[in-house]
Design a protein around this motif. Structure first.
Motif, PDB file in Angstrom:
ATOM      1  N   ARG A  58      -7.201  -8.245  -3.914  1.00 33.14           N
ATOM      2  CA  ARG A  58      -8.040  -7.311  -3.210  1.00 33.14           C
ATOM      3  C   ARG A  58      -7.737  -6.012  -3.365  1.00 33.14           C
ATOM      4  N   LYS A  59      -8.498  -4.864  -2.865  1.00 37.82           N
ATOM      5  CA  LYS A  59      -8.622  -3.634  -3.316  1.00 37.82           C
ATOM      6  C   LYS A  59      -8.279  -2.746  -1.836  1.00 37.82           C
ATOM      7  N   HIS A  60      -7.274  -1.913  -1.634  1.00 38.80           N
ATOM      8  CA  HIS A  60      -7.303  -0.997  -0.492  1.00 38.80           C
ATOM      9  C   HIS A  60      -8.147   0.071  -1.508  1.00 38.80           C
ATOM     10  N   ARG A  61      -9.516   0.114  -1.258  1.00 36.29           N
ATOM     11  CA  ARG A  61     -10.168   1.256  -1.839  1.00 36.29           C
ATOM     12  C   ARG A  61     -10.171   2.902  -1.206  1.00 36.29           C
ATOM     13  N   ASP A  62      -9.356   3.542  -1.602  1.00 33.58           N
ATOM     14  CA  ASP A  62      -8.850   4.789  -0.837  1.00 33.58           C
ATOM     15  C   ASP A  62      -9.813   5.789  -1.106  1.00 33.58           C
ATOM     16  N   ARG A  63     -10.603   5.978  -2.301  1.00 33.01           N
ATOM     17  CA  ARG A  63     -11.526   7.033  -2.130  1.00 33.01           C
ATOM     18  C   ARG A  63     -12.355   6.899  -3.294  1.00 33.01           C
ATOM     19  N   TYR A  64     -13.356   7.472  -3.529  1.00 37.70           N
ATOM     20  CA  TYR A  64     -14.504   7.436  -4.579  1.00 37.70           C
ATOM     21  C   TYR A  64     -14.651   8.869  -5.109  1.00 37.70           C
ATOM     22  N   GLY A  79      -7.441   3.382  -5.821  1.00 37.01           N
ATOM     23  CA  GLY A  79      -6.664   2.764  -4.502  1.00 37.01           C
ATOM     24  C   GLY A  79      -5.605   2.027  -4.992  1.00 37.01           C
ATOM     25  N   ARG A  80      -5.263   0.764  -4.205  1.00 38.66           N
ATOM     26  CA  ARG A  80      -4.043  -0.092  -4.515  1.00 38.66           C
ATOM     27  C   ARG A  80      -4.586  -1.450  -4.195  1.00 38.66           C
ATOM     28  N   LEU A  81      -3.911  -2.518  -5.314  1.00 35.40           N
ATOM     29  CA  LEU A  81      -4.239  -3.732  -5.197  1.00 35.40           C
ATOM     30  C   LEU A  81      -2.959  -4.309  -4.198  1.00 35.40           C
TER      31      LEU A  81
END
Length: 127
Positions: A58-64, A79-81
């Motif tokens: 999964r992904k920590h979706r930090d920013r777009y 982000g970070r996996l």
């Protein structure tokens, strides 16, 4: 739906393995490119190719980051996996950047960059 929300929704559907619904957000003939230049024509093909690399991810979706592309809108998800290796050991903090191009409300390109191969190699020094 704005471009960043559409990409976030698509990524969530992919994580949830709701590939039919995620695929509806792709334009016909969408270009999907993963690390190493691996190209995929469909999301099920992509999921199949990932088997054996991890149990789940999964992904920590930090920013777009959203901007104009020559022929649409560009969205980059940073982000970070995190997830679980095949042996059950958890992992976290593996950097990723996904770059998308959207046109007419659909994803026409997805380019995936991440440090997963480096993390795999560091688990097995013989690689």
């Amino acid at each position: 739906m704005d471009a960043a929300r559409l990409v976030d929704h698509y990524l969530q559907l992919c994580e949830d393995r709701d590939l039919d619904r995620a695929g509806r957000l792709l334009a016909p003939g969408a270009l999907i490119v993963f690390p190493g230049g691996r190209r995929f024509a469909t999301l099920p093909e992509l999921a199949s190719a990932s088997r054996g690399t991890y149990r789940w991810v999964r992904k920590h979706r930090d920013r777009y980051l959203v901007g104009a592309a020559a022929d649409g809108v560009s969205v980059t998800s940073l982000g970070r996996l995190y997830g679980q290796w095949p042996d059950g050991e958890p992992f976290d903090g593996i950097r990723y950047a996904d770059v998308f191009v959207l046109r007419d409300g659909l994803i026409v390109e997805q380019h995936v960059y991440n440090d997963l191969a480096i993390a795999v190699a560091s688990r097995d020094p013989s690689r």
